[in-house]
Design an enzyme around this catalytic site. Structure first.
Site, PDB file in Angstrom:
ATOM      1  N   GLU A  45      76.354 -46.915 -43.490  1.00 40.98           N
ATOM      2  CA  GLU A  45      75.252 -47.251 -44.401  1.00 40.98           C
ATOM      3  C   GLU A  45      75.673 -47.102 -45.871  1.00 40.98           C
ATOM      4  O   GLU A  45      75.393 -47.980 -46.682  1.00 40.98           O
ATOM      5  CB  GLU A  45      74.076 -46.309 -44.117  1.00 40.98           C
ATOM      6  CG  GLU A  45      72.764 -47.041 -43.871  1.00 40.98           C
ATOM      7  CD  GLU A  45      71.614 -46.064 -43.654  1.00 40.98           C
ATOM      8  OE1 GLU A  45      71.078 -46.055 -42.544  1.00 40.98           O
ATOM      9  OE2 GLU A  45      71.240 -45.340 -44.589  1.00 40.98           O
TER      10      GLU A  45
ATOM     11  N   ARG B  73      68.105 -52.112 -43.591  1.00 43.46           N
ATOM     12  CA  ARG B  73      69.048 -51.468 -44.545  1.00 43.46           C
ATOM     13  C   ARG B  73      69.940 -52.518 -45.207  1.00 43.46           C
ATOM     14  O   ARG B  73      71.146 -52.320 -45.385  1.00 43.46           O
ATOM     15  CB  ARG B  73      69.909 -50.405 -43.852  1.00 43.46           C
ATOM     16  CG  ARG B  73      69.130 -49.310 -43.192  1.00 43.46           C
ATOM     17  CD  ARG B  73      68.329 -48.465 -44.175  1.00 43.46           C
ATOM     18  NE  ARG B  73      67.455 -47.585 -43.435  1.00 43.46           N
ATOM     19  CZ  ARG B  73      66.218 -47.927 -43.044  1.00 43.46           C
ATOM     20  NH1 ARG B  73      65.688 -49.095 -43.410  1.00 43.46           N
ATOM     21  NH2 ARG B  73      65.489 -47.098 -42.350  1.00 43.46           N
TER      22      ARG B  73
ATOM     23  N   SER C 260      71.674 -40.689 -43.419  1.00 46.73           N
ATOM     24  CA  SER C 260      72.239 -41.303 -42.211  1.00 46.73           C
ATOM     25  C   SER C 260      73.529 -42.013 -42.586  1.00 46.73           C
ATOM     26  O   SER C 260      73.529 -42.838 -43.493  1.00 46.73           O
ATOM     27  CB  SER C 260      71.273 -42.342 -41.630  1.00 46.73           C
ATOM     28  OG  SER C 260      70.048 -41.728 -41.358  1.00 46.73           O
TER      29      SER C 260
END
Ligand SMILES: Cc1cc2nc3c(=O)[nH]c(=O)nc-3n(C[C@H](O)[C@H](O)[C@H](O)COP(=O)(O)OP(=O)(O)OC[C@H]3O[C@@H](n4cnc5c(N)ncnc54)[C@H](O)[C@@H]3O)c2cc1C
Length: 350
Positions: free
Chosen positions: A346, A164, A246
């Site tokens: 995130e 990520r 998420s």
């Protein structure tokens, strides 16, 4: 090219947070960036690049000039005996681009189906799902340096993809640092889709689908349909219950740290990584701290998956970015106090 003023951003973020862009310009071609830079009012103005708004938390009105990327186009660039190279404009909707590729006989991205957002947003956090990451199917991308107006092309190594993560998430802090956060506008992305196509079905949920359907040699469309069905069952539809997917990255720890946690919490969900580290399921950590289903104001922790923070107020009485961040910080604190692990968000906080 028109610079719009006082533009509502609620339709442009998947949380459904109410905020406005003081100024917003739609970038439909590379020429639009050149035109913008030719205007002395905007050339050096602070700016924020917006894709589909599915990985951001808006904490107030956006003062920097919002560059909303709407560059379109899908085409096969090259076909070799080993791969199809397909190019997509950064403003294409990610899921629709995958559907177009499948319909035209270029499979490879089906495990990443139904991830919201645009093609241009996908490399920024090297999106991943169901055993595939963008970097596994990536060829190169074109971008524009917003400081100089120059176009450039990056390959996978230059994008510095990680979990990520990519060069687009890092701020340049010195002459030897190549961080491109806030500086690059990704205009086109090329995918290298390997031939012959091979299904990636090692994920437990996909193995279950094979069993259920008695189909152990799925086609690309089968995998696509299964991924869509799994995601629809597990994740809230952001159009109905606003969210950004998420909310935290899965943390990695050393085997010693993991052993220490297992000694206290034997049920902890963990996965050994190729580099010897251990990845922990952030959702499990949050759930273990009792957060599933809890709320702070209109910000809530999704009942079915503690990793997803949701907007409980809908579009009528929506969550604020402040409420989302207050909830996120409270979760971080309790996970740290219980496990000694710092969870990293995130989404990008704007
Ligand atoms: C329900 C749901 C499920 C999700 N599931 C997943 C998942 O399974 N896996 C996963 O990895 N992610 C997932 N996400 C997160 C999100 O969808 C992805 O990160 C997506 O790629 C973000 O794209 P975007 O266009 O919406 O980017 P935005 O949210 O608009 O922007 C995110 C960041 O990228 C930058 N950016 C966007 N476009 C460009 C561009 N053209 N050039 C330069 N910078 C740009 C922005 O400045 C910002 O910093 C999910 C989100 C939701 C809401």
């Amino acid at each position: 090219m028109i610079v719009e003023n006082n533009v509502p951003l609620q339709p442009y973020n998947s949380f459904g947070i109410v905020a406005r862009a003081q100024n917003l310009v739609r970038i439909a071609s590379e020429g639009d960036v050149a035109e913008l830079r030719a205007d002395p009012r905007w050339r050096d103005a602070p700016r924020f690049v917006l894709g589909g708004g599915s990985n951001i938390v808006l904490t107030g009105d956006v003062k920097p000039l919002v560059l909303k990327v709407e560059i379109k186009g899908l085409r096969l660039v090259e076909e070799t005996p080993r791969a199809w190279i397909v190019e997509a404009g950064a403003g294409e909707v990610w899921h629709d681009a995958i559907q177009w590729m499948l319909a035209n006989g270029y499979p490879g991205l089906e495990n990443l189906a139904l991830i919201p957002g645009t093609v241009g947003g996908a490399p920024v956090q090297n999106i991943g799902a169901y055993g595939v990451e963008l970097q596994d199917r990536f060829d190169s991308l074109d971008a524009i340096d917003l400081d100089t107006g120059l176009s450039f092309t990056l390959d996978a190594a230059q994008c510095a993809f990680g979990y990520r993560d990519s060069v687009f998430k890092h701020v340049r802090s010195g002459p030897n640092d190549f961080g491109l956060s806030g500086r690059a506008l990704i205009s086109r992305v090329r995918f290298r889709l390997a031939k012959p196509w091979k299904a990636v079905v090692g994920y437990l949920d996909l193995e279950r689908k094979m069993e259920e359907n008695g189909n152990f040699t799925p086609s690309p469309t089968d995998v696509f349909d299964w991924v869509c069905a799994i995601r629809r069952a597990k994740l809230p539809d952001w159009r109905v219950l606003g969210n950004a997917g998420s909310f935290f990255k899965n943390p990695t720890v050393t085997p010693e740290q993991c052993a220490d946690i297992i000694a206290r919490d034997p049920k902890i969900v963990h996965y050994p990584m190729a580099d010897g580290s251990i990845k922990l399921a952030a959702g499990w950590l949050i759930d273990a701290c009792g957060w599933k289903g809890k709320s702070v104001g209109n910000a809530g922790v999704y009942e079915k998956q503690a990793l997803v923070l949701v907007n409980r107020g809908g579009l009528e009485n929506p969550v604020t970015g402040g409420e989302v961040m207050t909830l996120a910080k409270a979760i971080q604190t309790s996970v740290y106090e219980r496990f000694g692990i710092r969870l990293e968000p995130e989404p990008v906080v704007v």
